[in-house]
Design a protein around this motif. Structure first.
Motif, PDB file in Angstrom:
ATOM      1  N   ILE A 149       3.317  48.783  27.867  1.00 40.59           N
ATOM      2  CA  ILE A 149       3.992  47.567  27.403  1.00 40.59           C
ATOM      3  C   ILE A 149       3.357  47.070  26.109  1.00 40.59           C
ATOM      4  N   THR A 163       7.505  42.177  29.026  1.00 47.24           N
ATOM      5  CA  THR A 163       7.493  42.173  30.502  1.00 47.24           C
ATOM      6  C   THR A 163       8.698  41.413  31.046  1.00 47.24           C
ATOM      7  N   ARG A 183       3.600  49.332  37.418  1.00 46.64           N
ATOM      8  CA  ARG A 183       2.579  48.952  36.458  1.00 46.64           C
ATOM      9  C   ARG A 183       1.204  49.066  37.085  1.00 46.64           C
TER      10      ARG A 183
END
Length: 299
Positions: free
Chosen positions: A21, A36, A53
């Motif tokens: 990310i 996110t 994640r």
């Protein structure tokens, strides 16, 4: 389901591509909380989990892998279109994705690619090599712009075929082998020798199965190979006899490392064919390459 924003797919592409990310945020000139949030929104709209994640980064779920496969193709095509439009008219930039069988590559495509590259050095060429079936399937899925393959060809909806070249395959044996003693044999005598050929996965197998069917003979290679470029080396090593395109055997015939064997009443003629998806418009670069192939076929 509400219509998903294109921006979500674009952001997902970078997150999935780099598995991070923070990396995606850096490229997109955004920040991690925003990225996110967008990914959470995308998962919510699609109703499935796309990624997991961890401290090591992002790992795609099976659903995420599936989505990425489609998004990757779409994003790549959009980038190619942008590049082409920036160089439209001059053919300065662009990409052409071509799939080819081994025989089609050597029979038609190599000479054309050399001329195309000389004429349009700014165009990137992405070339894959595979069987007729796998190459045609890749074209049908939108992974290729053009395909150049060897007959026979299975029917695929929306795929248009154009004949480029007819060629003959001849039966050959190593000149120094016992198999080269008889230079003229009947179809049934072919099967008294060990046969080197592609296996059931290949259209070559189907072609010879149909060719020998009228004689009541079943095509069963003794040495079953994965790719066509393995056939001639196996024959030259004295492991058996086999059919090869005449143009690909020319040098070895001239050097007398192999000899032709005539099969009485049998002629193995096949075709090299250009395939394209008639539902999709070709880019300027792909259209130029297609025209070169058609011109080469005429001469």
């Amino acid at each position: 389901m509400d219509k998903v924003s294109y921006d979500y797919y674009r952001i997902f592409y970078y997150v999935a591509k780099y598995g991070s990310i923070s990396h995606a945020a850096e490229i997109l000139r955004s920040n991690q909380p925003n990225i996110t949030k967008y990914m959470n929104n995308l998962e919510s709209q699609l109703g499935c989990r796309l990624m997991t994640r961890s401290n090591k980064g992002i790992t795609l779920t099976p659903e995420g892998e599936k989505l990425y496969a489609h998004v990757q193709i779409a994003y790549s095509q959009l980038r190619e279109a942008e590049n082409e439009l920036s160089g439209v008219g001059s053919m300065r930039t662009g990409t052409v994705r071509i799939g080819a069988t081994e025989t089609a590559l050597y029979g038609v495509l190599l000479d054309v690619l050399a001329k195309f590259r000389a004429a349009y050095p700014g165009i990137r060429l992405y070339i894959t090599n595979g069987s007729t079936s796998s190459t045609a399937a890749a074209l049908h899925k939108g992974l290729l712009d053009l395909a150049v393959v060897t007959s026979p060809i299975d029917f695929l909806p929306d795929i248009q075929s154009t004949h480029l070249l007819t060629f003959e395959e001849i039966l050959v044996a190593a000149a120094c082998s016992d198999f080269s003693q008889k230079r003229r044999i009947t179809p049934s005598e072919v099967f008294s020798y060990p046969i080197v050929s592609l296996g059931r996965h290949a259209k070559t197998y189907d072609f010879y199965s149909h060719l020998f069917l009228p004689y009541g003979l079943e095509w069963q290679p003794d040495i079953d190979l994965a790719t066509s470029d393995q056939i001639l080396p196996m024959i030259k090593a004295g492991l058996g006899i086999g059919f090869v395109p005449k143009f690909m055997a020319a040098r070895d015939l001239e050097q007398k490392t192999i000899v032709p064997i005539e099969v009485i009443g049998l002629k193995a003629e096949r075709a090299i064919v250009l395939l394209e998806d008639k539902t999709k418009r070709l880019s300027a670069a792909a259209a130029a390459l297609k025209q070169m192939m058609l011109s080469e076929a005429e001469t």
